[in-house]
Design an enzyme around this catalytic site. Structure first.
Site, short mmCIF file in Angstrom:
data_model
loop_
_atom_site.label_atom_id
_atom_site.label_comp_id
_atom_site.label_asym_id
_atom_site.label_seq_id
_atom_site.Cartn_x
_atom_site.Cartn_y
_atom_site.Cartn_z
N GLU A 141 0.81 -1.21 0.00
CA GLU A 141 0.00 0.00 0.00
C GLU A 141 0.85 1.27 0.00
O GLU A 141 0.49 2.26 -0.63
CB GLU A 141 -0.92 -0.01 1.22
N ASP A 142 1.99 1.22 0.69
CA ASP A 142 2.73 2.46 0.92
C ASP A 142 4.08 2.55 0.23
O ASP A 142 4.81 3.53 0.41
CB ASP A 142 2.92 2.66 2.43
#
Length: 323
Positions: free
Chosen positions: A98-99
């Site tokens: 996600e990051d």
């Protein structure tokens, strides 16, 4: 800050190496290239945890392993399914897709399809249920519940992630706090209850209440603190003859005082339409006894109940049979 980053990186790498997975050095080199250990935590979701993404991942790892121990203690037959190695890797990497630019395919290449499936499941349920579109909200909630049937490890790690998010929610803007608190109360607290993680359920409820109704939370907390000395004296006077009686019966037991949570007090006040002063069950006495023969557990429960009702007259309209 540089020292903290280096320490987080060292601990992160040590945990990964202890899982016994091959090619860990190449994984760490890639994470270094992505500046994972220097990245702010969950920038996409606007969290600003001290220590950044790596420290958040380590906190989630610590919590996930404690949750695993709690579940295995309740269900020893789940120990094999809840393999600590897979939980460790997935907890440490739960935010990387996600990051960062790290992909599910990268995880599968380095850690195999099972770990990739775990991280993919965590990524798919990373969004909130309270968004702009009702259909997306419902779908996300459905994914979470279906995942629980498919692999409980995903839920344990997500529970650990949410618990750390809630403990550090003060770093977020008030509108985000309100949204995440509502989501936690609606989904994660009931899931913790379903898993038998009652202490986690209570903490999630109280933290959610703190951010959804801060004035009421502060008021009730202050009232609890203000009346503590008097409550302690009443409880000790109440508990002393019970302890003496159970000791005379030759029982091995532990008697604990349990304080009603802030959220539970507020709910009772709202449901019953009563002030704080009329919440009479702020304290409960919990008796945990040892019994070598499971067949006698129920019998001993009734004997303890009979001993207590010899000392104190029960209120039939307020008594619930949990035996």
């Amino acid at each position: 800050m540089a020292t903290d980053t280096a320490q987080n990186r060292e601990r992160f790498c040590t945990i990964l190496r202890e899982t016994g997975i091959d090619n860990i050095d190449s994984v760490i080199a890639y994470l270094d290239e992505l500046k994972f250990f220097e990245a702010p935590a969950s920038a996409r979701n606007h969290f600003n945890f001290p220590g950044g993404l790596a420290l958040h991942s380590l906190n989630v790892y610590d919590m996930a392993m404690k949750l695993r121990e709690s579940v295995v203690a309740l269900r020893p037959d789940s120990a094999e399914m809840l393999a600590p190695e897979s939980i460790a890797i997935a907890a440490l990497l739960h935010d990387v897709v996600e990051d960062t630019e790290y992909t599910v395919e990268d995880i599968e290449r380095h850690f195999g399809p099972k770990i990739a499936q775990l991280v993919d499941g965590l990524t798919k349920i990373s969004g909130g249920i309270f968004g702009a579109r009702a259909s997306a909200q419902a779908e996300n909630f459905r994914k979470l519940l279906l995942t629980m049937n498919d692999d409980i490890r995903v839920v344990l790690i997500k529970m650990a992630d949410r618990l750390h998010n809630m403990r550090t929610l003060g770093s977020m803007a008030p509108n985000k706090q309100y949204k995440i608190a509502g989501e936690t109360l609606y989904i994660y607290a009931p899931l913790a209850h379903r898993l038998g993680l009652f202490a986690i359920k209570t903490e999630l409820e109280d933290l959610s209440f703190k951010y959804e109704h801060p004035a009421a939370y502060e008021q009730i907390s202050a009232q609890i603190a203000r009346t503590q000395e008097r409550r302690d004296a009443v409880y000790n006077d109440f508990a002393r003859p019970i302890r003496e009686k159970l000791s005379e019966m030759g029982l091995k037991f532990e008697a604990k005082a349990r304080l009603k949570s802030v959220y539970s007090i507020w709910r009772k006040m709202e449901t019953k339409k009563i002030p704080f002063e009329e919440v009479y069950d702020l304290y409960a006495m919990r008796i945990i006894f040892e019994c070598d023969d499971p067949a006698r557990e129920k019998e001993l429960c009734w004997k303890i109940y009979a001993a207590i009702t010899d000392l104190y007259k029960p209120h039939p309209d307020r008594t619930r049979d949990w035996v």
